[in-house]
Design a protein around this motif. Structure first.
Motif, PDB file in Angstrom:
ATOM      1  N   LYS A   1       0.851  -1.200   0.000  1.00 24.51           N
ATOM      2  CA  LYS A   1       0.000   0.000   0.000  1.00 24.51           C
ATOM      3  C   LYS A   1       0.882   1.245   0.000  1.00 24.51           C
ATOM      4  CE  LYS A   1      -0.031   0.500   4.973  1.00 24.51           C
ATOM      5  NZ  LYS A   1      -0.720   0.780   6.201  1.00 24.51           N
ATOM      6  N   LEU A   2       0.259   2.396  -0.173  1.00 23.34           N
ATOM      7  CA  LEU A   2       0.979   3.670  -0.067  1.00 23.34           C
ATOM      8  C   LEU A   2       0.361   4.540   1.037  1.00 23.34           C
ATOM      9  CD1 LEU A   2       1.349   4.437  -3.896  1.00 23.34           C
ATOM     10  CD2 LEU A   2       3.154   3.637  -2.349  1.00 23.34           C
ATOM     11  N   GLU A   3      -0.950   4.566   1.069  1.00 27.01           N
ATOM     12  CA  GLU A   3      -1.708   5.394   2.014  1.00 27.01           C
ATOM     13  C   GLU A   3      -1.236   5.176   3.450  1.00 27.01           C
ATOM     14  OE1 GLU A   3      -5.082   6.951   0.947  1.00 27.01           O
ATOM     15  OE2 GLU A   3      -4.700   8.064   2.790  1.00 27.01           O
ATOM     16  N   GLY A   4      -0.933   6.261   4.141  1.00 27.54           N
ATOM     17  CA  GLY A   4      -0.611   6.183   5.567  1.00 27.54           C
ATOM     18  C   GLY A   4       0.849   5.893   5.882  1.00 27.54           C
ATOM     19  N   LEU A   5       1.651   5.549   4.881  1.00 29.70           N
ATOM     20  CA  LEU A   5       3.072   5.254   5.154  1.00 29.70           C
ATOM     21  C   LEU A   5       3.859   6.540   5.392  1.00 29.70           C
ATOM     22  CD1 LEU A   5       3.896   2.553   2.431  1.00 29.70           C
ATOM     23  CD2 LEU A   5       3.337   2.158   4.839  1.00 29.70           C
ATOM     24  N   THR A   6       4.898   6.443   6.212  1.00 30.73           N
ATOM     25  CA  THR A   6       5.780   7.589   6.466  1.00 30.73           C
ATOM     26  C   THR A   6       7.109   7.381   5.754  1.00 30.73           C
ATOM     27  OG1 THR A   6       4.785   7.993   8.625  1.00 30.73           O
ATOM     28  CG2 THR A   6       7.000   8.894   8.276  1.00 30.73           C
ATOM     29  N   VAL A   7       7.488   8.369   4.946  1.00 36.85           N
ATOM     30  CA  VAL A   7       8.761   8.296   4.242  1.00 36.85           C
ATOM     31  C   VAL A   7       9.653   9.454   4.700  1.00 36.85           C
ATOM     32  CG1 VAL A   7       7.778   9.508   2.233  1.00 36.85           C
ATOM     33  CG2 VAL A   7       9.895   8.256   1.953  1.00 36.85           C
ATOM     34  N   ALA A   8      10.916   9.142   4.979  1.00 38.03           N
ATOM     35  CA  ALA A   8      11.909  10.181   5.279  1.00 38.03           C
ATOM     36  C   ALA A   8      12.812  10.319   4.057  1.00 38.03           C
ATOM     37  CB  ALA A   8      12.724   9.783   6.508  1.00 38.03           C
ATOM     38  N   ILE A   9      12.830  11.499   3.473  1.00 35.85           N
ATOM     39  CA  ILE A   9      13.700  11.767   2.314  1.00 35.85           C
ATOM     40  C   ILE A   9      14.830  12.661   2.817  1.00 35.85           C
ATOM     41  CG2 ILE A   9      13.836  12.717  -0.024  1.00 35.85           C
ATOM     42  CD1 ILE A   9      10.853  12.183  -0.354  1.00 35.85           C
ATOM     43  N   VAL A  10      16.062  12.165   2.732  1.00 32.42           N
ATOM     44  CA  VAL A  10      17.183  12.839   3.397  1.00 32.42           C
ATOM     45  C   VAL A  10      18.252  13.236   2.383  1.00 32.42           C
ATOM     46  CG1 VAL A  10      18.936  12.644   5.208  1.00 32.42           C
ATOM     47  CG2 VAL A  10      16.787  11.349   5.411  1.00 32.42           C
ATOM     48  N   GLY A  11      18.657  14.492   2.426  1.00 32.56           N
ATOM     49  CA  GLY A  11      19.770  14.901   1.575  1.00 32.56           C
ATOM     50  C   GLY A  11      19.666  16.333   1.092  1.00 32.56           C
ATOM     51  N   ASP A  12      20.164  16.514  -0.113  1.00 34.54           N
ATOM     52  CA  ASP A  12      20.237  17.837  -0.739  1.00 34.54           C
ATOM     53  C   ASP A  12      18.884  18.131  -1.409  1.00 34.54           C
ATOM     54  OD1 ASP A  12      20.859  20.081  -2.215  1.00 34.54           O
ATOM     55  OD2 ASP A  12      22.451  19.129  -3.399  1.00 34.54           O
ATOM     56  N   ILE A  13      17.936  18.554  -0.582  1.00 35.87           N
ATOM     57  CA  ILE A  13      16.554  18.713  -1.068  1.00 35.87           C
ATOM     58  C   ILE A  13      16.483  19.850  -2.097  1.00 35.87           C
ATOM     59  CG2 ILE A  13      14.145  19.112  -0.382  1.00 35.87           C
ATOM     60  CD1 ILE A  13      15.327  16.534   0.848  1.00 35.87           C
ATOM     61  N   THR A  14      17.229  20.918  -1.851  1.00 36.21           N
ATOM     62  CA  THR A  14      17.164  22.086  -2.739  1.00 36.21           C
ATOM     63  C   THR A  14      17.419  21.719  -4.193  1.00 36.21           C
ATOM     64  OG1 THR A  14      17.869  23.552  -0.980  1.00 36.21           O
ATOM     65  CG2 THR A  14      18.196  24.362  -3.214  1.00 36.21           C
ATOM     66  N   HIS A  15      18.423  20.871  -4.416  1.00 33.40           N
ATOM     67  CA  HIS A  15      18.808  20.560  -5.793  1.00 33.40           C
ATOM     68  C   HIS A  15      18.168  19.285  -6.311  1.00 33.40           C
ATOM     69  CE1 HIS A  15      22.123  23.268  -4.484  1.00 33.40           C
ATOM     70  NE2 HIS A  15      21.829  23.794  -5.662  1.00 33.40           N
ATOM     71  N   SER A  16      17.261  18.692  -5.527  1.00 30.71           N
ATOM     72  CA  SER A  16      16.761  17.372  -5.910  1.00 30.71           C
ATOM     73  C   SER A  16      15.428  17.418  -6.645  1.00 30.71           C
ATOM     74  CB  SER A  16      16.630  16.478  -4.672  1.00 30.71           C
ATOM     75  OG  SER A  16      16.122  15.230  -5.073  1.00 30.71           O
ATOM     76  N   ARG A  17      15.485  17.145  -7.941  1.00 32.48           N
ATOM     77  CA  ARG A  17      14.237  17.011  -8.714  1.00 32.48           C
ATOM     78  C   ARG A  17      13.491  15.751  -8.290  1.00 32.48           C
ATOM     79  NH1 ARG A  17      18.032  16.909 -13.973  1.00 32.48           N
ATOM     80  NH2 ARG A  17      18.930  14.850 -13.845  1.00 32.48           N
ATOM     81  N   VAL A  18      14.243  14.755  -7.773  1.00 32.18           N
ATOM     82  CA  VAL A  18      13.595  13.525  -7.301  1.00 32.18           C
ATOM     83  C   VAL A  18      12.745  13.840  -6.070  1.00 32.18           C
ATOM     84  CG1 VAL A  18      14.006  11.215  -6.364  1.00 32.18           C
ATOM     85  CG2 VAL A  18      15.449  12.071  -8.223  1.00 32.18           C
TER      86      VAL A  18
ATOM     87  N   ASP B   1      17.413  17.389  11.979  1.00 30.77           N
ATOM     88  CA  ASP B   1      18.044  16.295  12.722  1.00 30.77           C
ATOM     89  C   ASP B   1      17.640  14.968  12.077  1.00 30.77           C
ATOM     90  OD1 ASP B   1      18.908  15.654  16.034  1.00 30.77           O
ATOM     91  OD2 ASP B   1      18.176  14.080  14.690  1.00 30.77           O
ATOM     92  N   MET B   2      18.628  14.242  11.579  1.00 34.55           N
ATOM     93  CA  MET B   2      18.303  13.018  10.839  1.00 34.55           C
ATOM     94  C   MET B   2      17.682  11.927  11.717  1.00 34.55           C
ATOM     95  SD  MET B   2      20.582  10.836   8.212  1.00 34.55           S
ATOM     96  CE  MET B   2      19.994   9.279   7.564  1.00 34.55           C
ATOM     97  N   ASP B   3      18.135  11.832  12.961  1.00 32.89           N
ATOM     98  CA  ASP B   3      17.562  10.802  13.841  1.00 32.89           C
ATOM     99  C   ASP B   3      16.059  11.015  13.998  1.00 32.89           C
ATOM    100  OD1 ASP B   3      20.119   9.922  14.076  1.00 32.89           O
ATOM    101  OD2 ASP B   3      20.362  10.409  16.216  1.00 32.89           O
ATOM    102  N   ASP B   4      15.656  12.274  14.166  1.00 29.40           N
ATOM    103  CA  ASP B   4      14.224  12.577  14.301  1.00 29.40           C
ATOM    104  C   ASP B   4      13.464  12.232  13.023  1.00 29.40           C
ATOM    105  OD1 ASP B   4      14.689  13.515  16.814  1.00 29.40           O
ATOM    106  OD2 ASP B   4      14.750  15.645  16.233  1.00 29.40           O
ATOM    107  N   ALA B   5      14.084  12.503  11.875  1.00 29.83           N
ATOM    108  CA  ALA B   5      13.406  12.264  10.598  1.00 29.83           C
ATOM    109  C   ALA B   5      13.199  10.780  10.336  1.00 29.83           C
ATOM    110  CB  ALA B   5      14.204  12.890   9.463  1.00 29.83           C
ATOM    111  N   VAL B   6      14.179   9.988  10.728  1.00 26.92           N
ATOM    112  CA  VAL B   6      14.169   8.559  10.393  1.00 26.92           C
ATOM    113  C   VAL B   6      13.329   7.749  11.386  1.00 26.92           C
ATOM    114  CG1 VAL B   6      15.713   6.538  10.315  1.00 26.92           C
ATOM    115  CG2 VAL B   6      16.353   8.633   9.127  1.00 26.92           C
ATOM    116  N   ARG B   7      13.169   8.286  12.616  1.00 23.97           N
ATOM    117  CA  ARG B   7      12.509   7.520  13.680  1.00 23.97           C
ATOM    118  C   ARG B   7      11.115   7.026  13.243  1.00 23.97           C
ATOM    119  NH1 ARG B   7      13.851  10.786  17.557  1.00 23.97           N
ATOM    120  NH2 ARG B   7      15.759   9.659  18.063  1.00 23.97           N
ATOM    121  N   ASP B   8      10.933   5.717  13.295  1.00 24.63           N
ATOM    122  CA  ASP B   8       9.651   5.049  12.994  1.00 24.63           C
ATOM    123  C   ASP B   8       9.185   5.207  11.541  1.00 24.63           C
ATOM    124  OD1 ASP B   8       9.379   4.054  15.590  1.00 24.63           O
ATOM    125  OD2 ASP B   8       8.590   5.980  16.273  1.00 24.63           O
ATOM    126  N   ALA B   9      10.089   5.579  10.650  1.00 24.52           N
ATOM    127  CA  ALA B   9       9.700   5.695   9.236  1.00 24.52           C
ATOM    128  C   ALA B   9       9.536   4.302   8.612  1.00 24.52           C
ATOM    129  CB  ALA B   9      10.766   6.485   8.469  1.00 24.52           C
TER     130      ALA B   9
END
Ligand code: CP
Length: 306
Positions: free
Chosen positions: A149-166, A204-212
């Motif tokens: 499924k996709l609905e309700g899932l939590t995703v952490a996207i980490v990195g150079d967000i400014t330059h990321s078309r992805v 803070d990456m630890d906060d972003a990744v927690r329970d993802a």
């Protein structure tokens, strides 16, 4: 003509149709005889102004699996090096009557510019720091395959967000599919106001990744940085690199994704990239199916205009 310029313009129904079509075409890529006649007689030009391994190859394979004639044009070996403009290049390709142009360009909006001037379908294969829709769609297909499924899932996207078309294409697509998107990176790589697009922002990456459920790592785009890199690569790896200890903060069954190419030892350790939670090569495999679906749908299937 139908175009695929970004996930911003796609509806939830469009995305579902593309993913379902990709699922039904996936079987072709695993058969012994990997060819169906669906796009016989269609001509696809892959027009790449920037380097690519996965996207260009998988669009070419996807076209060939569907029996289209695929032609690759790379700017560095074309008359672009002699100063030919994008508009002139487009007009000349147009004169050869292609049905679909798949385009990658360093300028945001280049595929949109082309779509307004050319009499065929245009698929954006990455425009500057703007969008990379086929990548976001293969990401969703991979997540759906692993999580059901996709609905309700939590995703952490980490990195150079400014330059990321992805990151941008994923953010548009994932929020439409009901996923919770956390964006994480140093303040110097986070576009101001991005939370207005429905993301939760973390430094803070630890906060972003927690329970993802999904941890997606991005490459620092050294080719798009200014003169100074802040933080330095060494600091970056310490603060924003995915290693086994950090991954342990995510859900035990979390999957690890990366669009490639990897900077091993910078944003991701080899131990994680090659580990059992990594689905990085599944993303690449799904790239062929998603690109078959996009070619099929723009060539006459039922995706809505975007
Ligand atoms: N993920 C991706 O777009 O890879 P390439 O740049 O190699 O196509």
């Amino acid at each position: 003509h139908k175009h695929i310029l970004g996930t911003e313009q796609l509806s939830r129904e469009d995305i579902e149709l593309i993913l379902d079509t990709a699922d039904s075409l996936k079987e072709i890529n695993s058969r012994e005889i990997k060819k169906v006649p669906t796009l016989r007689g269609k001509t696809i030009v892959n027009l790449f102004y920037e380097a690519s391994t996965r996207t260009r190859t998988s669009f070419e394979i996807a076209g060939k699996r569907l029996s289209a004639d695929t032609i690759n044009m790379t700017a560095s070996t074309s008359s672009v090096t002699k100063g030919e403009t994008l508009e002139d290049t487009a007009k000349n390709i147009q004169a050869m009557k292609p049905d679909i142009i798949v385009m990658r360009h360093s300028a945001s909006g280049a595929p949109h510019y082309l779509a307004e001037r050319i009499d065929c379908s245009v698929i954006n294969a990455g425009d500057g720091a703007h969008e990379h829709p086929s990548q976001a769609l293969l990401d969703l297909l991979t997540i759906r395959q692993h999580k059901g499924k996709l609905e309700g899932l939590t995703v952490a996207i980490v990195g150079d967000i400014t330059h990321s078309r992805v990151a941008r294409s994923d953010l548009y697509a994932m929020t439409k599919m009901g996923m919770k998107v956390r964006l994480c990176g140093p303040g110097t790589m986070m576009p101001p106001g991005i939370e207005r697009l429905g993301a939760e922002v973390f430094t803070d990456m630890d906060d972003a990744v927690r329970d993802a459920d999904v941890v997606m790592m991005l490459r620092i785009q050294l080719e798009r940085q200014g003169k100074t890199l802040l933080p330095t690569l060494r600091e970056y790896a310490r603060l924003y690199g995915l290693n086994p200890a950090r991954l342990a903060l995510a859900k035990p069954d979390a999957i690890v994704m990366h669009p490639g190419p990897l900077n091993r030892g910078v944003e991701i350790s080899s131990y994680v990239a090659d580990g059992k939670q990594s689905v990085i090569l599944d993303q690449v495999e799904n790239g062929v199916a998603v690109r078959m679906a996009l070619l099929y749908l723009v060539a006459g299937g039922e995706a809505s205009e975007s």
